[in-house]
Design an enzyme around this catalytic site. Structure first.
Site, mmCIF file in Angstrom:
data_model
loop_
_atom_site.group_PDB
_atom_site.id
_atom_site.type_symbol
_atom_site.label_atom_id
_atom_site.label_comp_id
_atom_site.label_asym_id
_atom_site.label_seq_id
_atom_site.Cartn_x
_atom_site.Cartn_y
_atom_site.Cartn_z
ATOM 1 N N GLU A 132 -4.419 8.000 7.752
ATOM 2 C CA GLU A 132 -5.397 7.061 7.187
ATOM 3 C C GLU A 132 -5.708 5.954 8.200
ATOM 4 O O GLU A 132 -6.864 5.543 8.364
ATOM 5 C CB GLU A 132 -4.845 6.466 5.887
ATOM 6 C CG GLU A 132 -5.849 5.679 5.075
ATOM 7 C CD GLU A 132 -5.294 5.203 3.747
ATOM 8 O OE1 GLU A 132 -6.007 4.454 3.046
ATOM 9 O OE2 GLU A 132 -4.148 5.576 3.393
ATOM 10 N N GLU A 167 2.135 1.879 -3.484
ATOM 11 C CA GLU A 167 1.048 2.430 -4.309
ATOM 12 C C GLU A 167 0.944 3.942 -4.109
ATOM 13 O O GLU A 167 0.819 4.707 -5.065
ATOM 14 C CB GLU A 167 -0.261 1.737 -3.936
ATOM 15 C CG GLU A 167 -1.484 2.308 -4.638
ATOM 16 C CD GLU A 167 -2.645 2.546 -3.691
ATOM 17 O OE1 GLU A 167 -3.166 3.681 -3.674
ATOM 18 O OE2 GLU A 167 -3.031 1.606 -2.968
ATOM 19 N N HIS A 168 1.008 4.399 -2.861
ATOM 20 C CA HIS A 168 0.953 5.835 -2.583
ATOM 21 C C HIS A 168 2.145 6.566 -3.191
ATOM 22 O O HIS A 168 1.993 7.646 -3.775
ATOM 23 C CB HIS A 168 0.939 6.074 -1.063
ATOM 24 C CG HIS A 168 -0.431 6.054 -0.473
ATOM 25 N ND1 HIS A 168 -0.939 7.077 0.282
ATOM 26 C CD2 HIS A 168 -1.418 5.126 -0.531
ATOM 27 C CE1 HIS A 168 -2.167 6.792 0.682
ATOM 28 N NE2 HIS A 168 -2.478 5.590 0.202
ATOM 29 N N HIS A 195 0.829 -1.201 0.000
ATOM 30 C CA HIS A 195 0.000 0.000 0.000
ATOM 31 C C HIS A 195 0.869 1.259 0.000
ATOM 32 O O HIS A 195 0.542 2.256 -0.658
ATOM 33 C CB HIS A 195 -0.906 -0.024 1.241
ATOM 34 C CG HIS A 195 -1.763 1.185 1.397
ATOM 35 N ND1 HIS A 195 -1.508 2.156 2.355
ATOM 36 C CD2 HIS A 195 -2.861 1.606 0.728
ATOM 37 C CE1 HIS A 195 -2.409 3.101 2.263
ATOM 38 N NE2 HIS A 195 -3.249 2.805 1.291
#
Length: 415
Positions: free
Chosen positions: A126, A49-50, A46
């Site tokens: 997040e 991906e960011h 993840h």
């Protein structure tokens, strides 16, 4: 019609031309997600991906956003347990720009240390935001309890693991997991096949695979369990979990029908019984999760703490009734029509079709046509569903996760 092409480096392209639209949706699907991580590197998929959106050798993060916004295009990504997808959607006249931006991010992202520090803070926020969403957190708690390996890891990672990620860590992991043999490019919309293949060959043909191909197998085991998390909030959120079939199983289709009847729609038994008849919960539903070699069937409800015991009783009563009296043929026929309609209407957008063919090719190495899927739904029998009901709803295998004011909840272990 979906066409498939494999480049010399092992990269798979699946494409479907739709002559009556003017948009193109393209997705790069990587066979990598939190399930492929170690405990120490949990959250790295993840995080990568960011970081793909944080700048390349020739574009800043602002440039990436502005160039796509300028032509009214969309660019985004998401990470799941078993895959990561980067995608764009533009008019066909702007496809070349979308391809250039996406491949620039994919091959030339800098992973600058100062950007890593900033993005670490973003992802921590997040995670904090997720802590404030108990109706979502309860699902992850269930997964972390029942799976004995990385399938139970949170996609976002943890504060402890995020603190260890550096440029070298990210690039090394990406070089291992991002391989052409592990990737599918899915394109749906208005284009000419040969012209598309030529552009994708030019953009991705230089990408080299590791000498040793990636082979990773799982021996995931479902272990029933109960987990409670005390939280000073107004509602109690509960998930009940049962082992389900893996992706690709023939049982997926009867399970889809069963799920829709039990808790997958507003007319479902659980919704009508618990919300409409008794008014005990605002949200109650069920859903299947199908992974490679593993699966899960989940029932969720959110309610006032004083209603928890009664809601649980009603859910168990409904499941017990289901096992004794089964489902009528009329319910099955009506649900088949509902599923077929939802499926076909979901394919009316290029985005919906791209997601369907990309995910199928990546995880199943096969794309079923809409007619094949409709046929498989129609072929489900009453006996198929009755067998599945007995197989799935074994109360000795039931797991429970609870978030809320749970200190005084003594009913859960006694179900």
């Amino acid at each position: 019609m979906v066409r498939k092409k494999v480049l010399d480096n092992g990269l798979t392209i699946v494409a479907e031309r739709i002559p009556f639209v003017r948009s193109i949706t393209m997705g790069i699907w990587i066979g990598n997600g939190s399930r492929y991580e170690t405990k120490e590197l949990n959250g790295i998929s993840h995080f990568i991906e960011h970081m793909m959106f944080k700048g390349t050798l020739k574009r800043t993060s602002k440039d990436i956003a502005e160039q796509m916004d300028r032509v009214g295009g969309q660019i985004n990504a998401f990470t799941a347990k078993e895959y990561t997808c980067y995608y764009t959607r533009t008019l066909d006249t702007h496809f070349d720009l979308a391809l250039d931006v996406l491949t620039d991010m994919f091959f030339h992202s800098t992973f600058a240390e100062e950007e890593i520090i900033k993005e670490r803070s973003v992802i921590l926020e997040e995670i904090n935001m997720y802590e404030d969403a108990p109706e979502e957190q309860v699902h992850d708690l269930l997964q972390s309890t029942i799976w004995d390996d990385s399938l139970g890891y949170p996609i976002l990672g943890t504060e402890e693991t995020l603190e260890t990620f550096r440029q070298k860590t990210l690039k090394e992991y990406m070089s291992q997991r991002y391989q052409p043999t592990n990737t599918v490019i899915a394109v749906v919309g208005y284009f000419e096949y040969e012209e598309l293949y030529e552009k994708l060959e030019k953009a991705f043909g230089h990408w080299k695979s590791l000498a040793t191909p990636i082979i990773q197998s799982f021996k995931t085991q479902y272990t029933p369990g109960i987990i409670k998390k005390e939280k000073d909030i107004e509602q109690v959120h509960i998930c009940l979990g049962f082992p389900g079939p893996p992706i690709g199983s023939k049982k997926v289709y009867p399970l889809s029908i069963l799920n829709t009847i039990l808790g997958g729609s507003m007319s479902s038994r659980l919704f009508q019984k618990i919300r409409e008849e008794h008014g005990l919960a605002y949200s109650v539903y069920s859903y299947p999760s199908n992974y490679q070699q593993a699966g899960l069937f989940t029932i969720y409800a959110g309610m006032n703490p004083v209603q928890t015991s009664r809601v649980l009783e009603l859910i168990v009563e409904e499941l017990t009734l289901l096992k004794k009296e089964f489902i009528t043929q009329q319910e099955i026929d009506q649900t088949k029509e509902q599923l077929k309609s939802n499926y076909m209407m979901g394919l009316e957008s290029t985005s919906g079709r791209m997601n369907s063919i990309g995910r199928s090719q990546l995880l199943l190495n096969h794309i079923q046509t809409p007619n094949e899927i409709i046929k498989k739904i129609d072929q489900v029998t009453k006996e198929d569903i009755e067998y599945l009901i007995q197989e799935i709803f074994d109360f000795t295998q039931m797991s429970v996760s609870v978030v809320g004011k749970v200190k005084n909840l003594k009913e859960i272990p006694s179900i």
